[in-house]
Design an enzyme around this catalytic site. Structure first.
Site, PDB file in Angstrom:
ATOM      1  N   HIS A  27       6.036  -4.813  31.859  1.00 48.80           N
ATOM      2  CA  HIS A  27       5.474  -6.152  31.679  1.00 48.80           C
ATOM      3  C   HIS A  27       4.789  -6.655  32.942  1.00 48.80           C
ATOM      4  O   HIS A  27       3.719  -7.252  32.890  1.00 48.80           O
ATOM      5  CB  HIS A  27       6.593  -7.104  31.235  1.00 48.80           C
ATOM      6  CG  HIS A  27       6.182  -8.528  31.203  1.00 48.80           C
ATOM      7  ND1 HIS A  27       6.539  -9.425  32.187  1.00 48.80           N
ATOM      8  CD2 HIS A  27       5.413  -9.214  30.329  1.00 48.80           C
ATOM      9  CE1 HIS A  27       6.010 -10.607  31.896  1.00 48.80           C
ATOM     10  NE2 HIS A  27       5.334 -10.519  30.788  1.00 48.80           N
ATOM     11  N   GLU A  69       1.492  -5.107  33.233  1.00 48.37           N
ATOM     12  CA  GLU A  69       0.553  -5.733  32.290  1.00 48.37           C
ATOM     13  C   GLU A  69      -0.115  -6.952  32.975  1.00 48.37           C
ATOM     14  O   GLU A  69      -1.325  -7.145  32.876  1.00 48.37           O
ATOM     15  CB  GLU A  69       1.297  -6.133  31.017  1.00 48.37           C
ATOM     16  CG  GLU A  69       0.447  -6.863  29.988  1.00 48.37           C
ATOM     17  CD  GLU A  69       1.147  -8.106  29.494  1.00 48.37           C
ATOM     18  OE1 GLU A  69       0.618  -9.205  29.749  1.00 48.37           O
ATOM     19  OE2 GLU A  69       2.224  -7.996  28.861  1.00 48.37           O
ATOM     20  N   HIS A  70       0.672  -7.750  33.676  1.00 43.38           N
ATOM     21  CA  HIS A  70       0.087  -8.878  34.424  1.00 43.38           C
ATOM     22  C   HIS A  70      -0.880  -8.381  35.501  1.00 43.38           C
ATOM     23  O   HIS A  70      -1.954  -8.921  35.698  1.00 43.38           O
ATOM     24  CB  HIS A  70       1.195  -9.696  35.097  1.00 43.38           C
ATOM     25  CG  HIS A  70       1.859 -10.682  34.193  1.00 43.38           C
ATOM     26  ND1 HIS A  70       1.897 -12.029  34.477  1.00 43.38           N
ATOM     27  CD2 HIS A  70       2.497 -10.521  33.019  1.00 43.38           C
ATOM     28  CE1 HIS A  70       2.564 -12.650  33.515  1.00 43.38           C
ATOM     29  NE2 HIS A  70       2.945 -11.765  32.619  1.00 43.38           N
ATOM     30  N   GLU A  91       7.837 -17.179  34.155  1.00 46.57           N
ATOM     31  CA  GLU A  91       7.772 -16.865  32.728  1.00 46.57           C
ATOM     32  C   GLU A  91       9.182 -16.603  32.200  1.00 46.57           C
ATOM     33  O   GLU A  91       9.563 -17.067  31.130  1.00 46.57           O
ATOM     34  CB  GLU A  91       6.868 -15.637  32.488  1.00 46.57           C
ATOM     35  CG  GLU A  91       6.703 -15.295  31.016  1.00 46.57           C
ATOM     36  CD  GLU A  91       5.798 -14.092  30.771  1.00 46.57           C
ATOM     37  OE1 GLU A  91       5.262 -13.510  31.745  1.00 46.57           O
ATOM     38  OE2 GLU A  91       5.617 -13.738  29.593  1.00 46.57           O
TER      39      GLU A  91
END
Lengths: 426, 430
Positions: free
Chosen positions: B57, B60-61, B137
């Site tokens: 994840h 992905e950022h 997040e």
């Protein structure tokens, strides 16, 4: 790499056709025979803002009961029949309208339309259904009671709109929902569900004659006139104040806002450009870059123009760890001050206009989305040629317009701020 | 009655492979001059190395932070100038990036996306702030929310050994330690043409999409082999589990339960039967759980069921119920057990089965009205190892499910020892 310019083409290739049925029901139709589906979307003006002052949540509860039994079918039989014919039927209430949508396979459209007619013309509001839906809504309200985003949303609305329907939650509260009775629901139903406050969009594999016949049957039996209470126009109050809801969580949820620009205001399009630059929903906005990208203060940060029927807001929000809440708000305030005094750069304005015009077709890429756009254009009285005019209006916004409207929107920078958490530095 | 007599569902997708191994799926839909462009990588959070949870994840950022050719932010600025929309998402089994743009910009999207498949440049100064973004997040999604914390505890108690038990976003203490080197190592291992699937849906032909793909993605050198996922498998479960989370921030309790269940690829017949079972049990107003627990017995205000068949390994079937004010969670769980036992023993009536299939198939047709949904359906299925036929034959397979299939699947897969149950409970303020 140089980006090519977006096309000037109309966003959707199929034409909108206005239709009027023998009994005077009007609708906008987009006929599209490419898939065996029909999508219908409609809205009755006057939503939760028509709730009596002590009965917040009534329109929402009524909308939840329209598919809970009608005509000869009790709740279970009604729902089973929707399943049997694969009909998607839903109702929802927002501040200014009560909406609904229907999706059906072409081959079942007669049955689907009849279910919608029954829901609108002969809803039952049986006692057991009323109690079940009340329990469902109450469970949702209990969840919201400790949910940081719900808490700040409510706190902001209550502070901004005291003694006005916009200050109350569309869903009502744990104080009001237990008191809503069948008689209240039926009375509101009679006031709201009528023909003179109704707009309709219909999209899919249906021609104008068939659409007119169907709409005449579905909506033709409704009362001619709605009985809507007048809602005063209101500006948000308590600008400059900060309202904190203390909650034992590591991250503070923040909402901020001040007066916006009304949908029918001549400055609305320029305000859209300004908001896009400030905190509109792309990775290019100032808030995204300053709050998230450069400083890692938050995952989400954005702003929007909320143009309700009776009030306009510039509204935004973010969530950041308690220790940095003051810092995040300070960064937001600096961007507001900069936009108010200097306005955006020429490059920012050009880029915003490119995005706003170029992304317009993305709102039209499914039947349901097209139907929703047809309703939205009618509710806002934008006219049948809006899709052709809209991008030209955006492109015509000048630098002077943007600078002037940025100053009008952000003014002295004072905000109403609502926060939930254990914020430091607010 | 079923929908089987209706026109075939959705447009027909093509499936090709470039010389470097990259797969290309094209789903023509010419109604609007828009395309959805997606690249899927066959790696997700379940492929995070031990001790590095969250790296899929986090990367992905970081994929938005620029390449050797295009500095940070340039790709996003171009997408925005073109009026496009973009984003990315990470799941347990895959990571995907997408843009939605007017059709004439497809080549531009491919050029940028192909560039970041091979040429990511991570400057140290962008990594730190982005890790803070991910931490925020996680706070927003989980640390602020007791219901999400229960969800994490429940999943990690169902998966005692398989990495599906680790949250996609990662555990906080491990996210805090992720750095540039971790991200680059992961990138070099998985972001290769052999591991990627390009999906283009919208106003484009197969020939045109393939030509553009060859000009862009086709230039990335092959690495020689597809990377291998190393996944310890879950043992056969022996004990039913209960996890409870009580918090003063909970005003509305609920109960959820997940079962260890087969994926589409492990057992297509069982998977199809479980799809139908989830509809029969979980439909919001007409499902068996709602009928028994809410309408007949007045114990629940809402209930549901779901099944996640699109997965690489043993996956999850879930049920949940929200109690009425006067019902406690233990009583609700007993009633849920009774209801599931009843349904497993008796199965659906033919009329119930027909209605459930009609609804399931129609929902599928409705979702195919959106090109983005179509692109997602194909991308996800291929990314977990399925085939185009798994998407295209789905309707026929669902139509073939019998009441006996449903009963047998529930009896085999929804036994209590295969489950973990979670209670979300209120607690008095400390």
């Amino acid at each position: 790499m140089n980006a090519p310019s977006p096309p000037a083409a109309a966003p959707h290739t199929l034409p909108i056709r206005p239709i009027e049925t023998p009994r005077g029901v009007r609708a906008w139709l987009v006929e599209d025979q490419s898939a065996p589906l029909v999508a219908l979307r409609f809205a009755f003006r006057g939503g939760a803002s028509q709730d009596p002052a002590d009965k917040a949540g009534l329109a929402n509860m009524m909308s939840g009961l329209l598919d809970e039994g009608a005509g000869p079918y009790d709740s279970a039989a009604f729902q089973e029949r929707l399943d049997e014919f694969a009909v998607e039927l839903s109702f929802d209430a927002d501040r200014d309208s009560l909406g609904g949508g229907l999706r059906t396979l072409t081959r079942h459209r007669a049955e689907a339309f009849e279910m919608l007619r029954l829901a609108l013309v002969e809803p039952r509001f049986d006692d057991d259904a009323v109690e079940r839906i009340r329990a469902q809504i109450s469970a949702g309200l209990k969840h919201e009671a400790k949910d940081p985003d719900s808490i700040v949303g409510r706190a902001f609305a209550e502070a901004a709109f005291p003694n006005h329907p916009y200050g109350k939650s569309v869903n009502g509260s744990l104080e009001t929902v237990p008191s809503l009775g069948r008689a209240d629901i039926a009375a509101l139903n009679r006031r709201l569900i009528a023909r003179d406050n109704l707009v309709i969009g219909i999209v899919g594999a249906i021609d104008a004659a068939a659409a007119a016949a169907a709409l005449d049957r579905i909506f033709g039996d409704l009362p001619a006139k709605a009985e809507l209470a007048a809602i005063p126009t209101v500006a948000p109050a308590r600008i400059g104040e900060t309202v904190i809801s203390h909650l034992d969580i590591p991250q503070t949820a923040i909402r901020f806002g001040r007066a916006g620009v009304a949908r029918k205001d001549a400055d609305f399009i320029a305000a859209m450009v300004v908001n896009h630059i400030f905190g509109g929903g792309t990775f290019q906005s100032r808030l995204f870059k300053e709050v998230r990208e450069k400083r890692g203060l938050a995952y989400s940060v954005s702003s929007s123009l909320i143009a309700n029927e009776h009030s306009a807001l510039l509204f935004g929000g973010t969530s950041t760890k308690n220790e940095r809440a003051g810092e995040a708000l300070q960064v937001i305030r600096e961007q507001i001050a900069s936009l108010s005094t200097e306005g955006p750069s020429d490059e920012e304005i050009e880029k915003a206009k490119k995005y706003i015009t170029g992304s317009y077709p993305l709102r039209f890429d499914s039947s349901t989305k097209i139907a929703a756009q047809l309703v939205h254009m009618q509710l806002d009285e934008l006219g049948l040629d809006w899709m052709q005019r809209r991008n030209a209006l955006v492109n015509a916004v000048s630098r002077a317009d943007v600078t002037r409207v940025a100053h009008r929107l952000f003014g002295d920078g004072a905000l109403l701020v609502a926060a939930a958490g254990q914020p430091r530095g607010l | 009655m079923t929908v089987s007599q209706t026109a075939p569902a959705g447009p027909v997708a093509s499936h090709d492979r470039l010389a470097n191994g990259l797969e290309v799926v094209v789903i023509p839909d010419h109604r609007t001059p828009v395309v959805t462009h997606m690249v899927w990588y066959r790696n997700g959070s379940a492929d995070d190395p031990a001790g590095k949870s969250g790296i899929a994840h986090f990367l992905e950022h970081l994929m938005f932070k620029g390449t050797h050719k295009h500095p940070a932010g340039e790709f996003s600025a171009v997408v925005s100038d073109l009026g496009g929309q973009e984003n990315a998402f990470t799941s347990m089994d895959y990571t995907a990036y997408f843009q939605r743009v007017a059709k004439e910009h497809l080549a531009t999207m491919m050029a940028f996306e192909a560039d970041r498949m091979a040429n990511l440049a991570l400057a140290e100064d962008v990594v730190g702030p982005e890790r803070d973004v991910v931490i925020e997040e996680r706070r927003m999604r989980t640390d602020n929310r007791p219901d999400a914390q229960l969800g994490e505890a429940l999943t990690s108690s169902l998966f005692t050994h398989h990495p599906y038990g680790v949250p996609i976003i990662g555990w906080m203490h491990e996210i805090e330690g992720l750095g540039r080197e971790d991200a680059l190592a992961y990138y070099n291992r998985f972001y290769t043409p052999e591991n990627a699937i390009l999906v283009v849906a919208g106003d484009v032909t197969r020939e045109e999409a393939l030509r553009l793909a060859n000009d862009t993605y086709g230039r990335i050198p092959a690495r020689g082999a597809q990377p291998v996922r190393h996944r310890p498998q879950e043992p056969e479960p022996r004990a039913r589990r209960l996890v409870r989370l009580a918090d003063e921030k909970v005003e509305q309790p609920y109960l959820q339960r997940i079962y260890l269940a087969p994926s589409l690829l492990e057992d297509r017949a069982a998977s199809d039967a479980l799809d139908v079972a989830a509809q029969l049990l979980g439909a919001p107003q007409t499902g068996y759980l709602y009928r028994r627990l809410a309408r007949d017995r007045g114990l629940a205000v809402a209930s549901g069921a779901w099944y996640m068949g699109t997965a690489v390994d043993r996956t999850q079937f879930g049920v949940y119920a929200v109690p009425t004010e006067s019902t406690d969670l233990a009583a609700l769980e007993r009633a849920l057990d009774e209801t599931l036992a009843e349904f497993t023993a008796n199965g659906p009536t033919e009329a119930e089965l027909a209605r459930a299939k009609t609804r399931l198939i129609a929902d599928h047709l409705y979702s195919q009205d959106s090109q983005a949904n179509l692109a997602r359906a194909y991308g996800a299925t291929l990314a977990v190892g399925g085939a185009i036929a798994d998407v295209q034959d789905w309707q026929a397979r669902i139509e073939a499910v019998t009441a006996d299939d449903v009963r047998a699947a529930l009896a085999r897969w929804l036994s209590p020892q295969r489950s973990a149950t979670g209670y979300l409970e209120t607690a008095a303020a400390a």
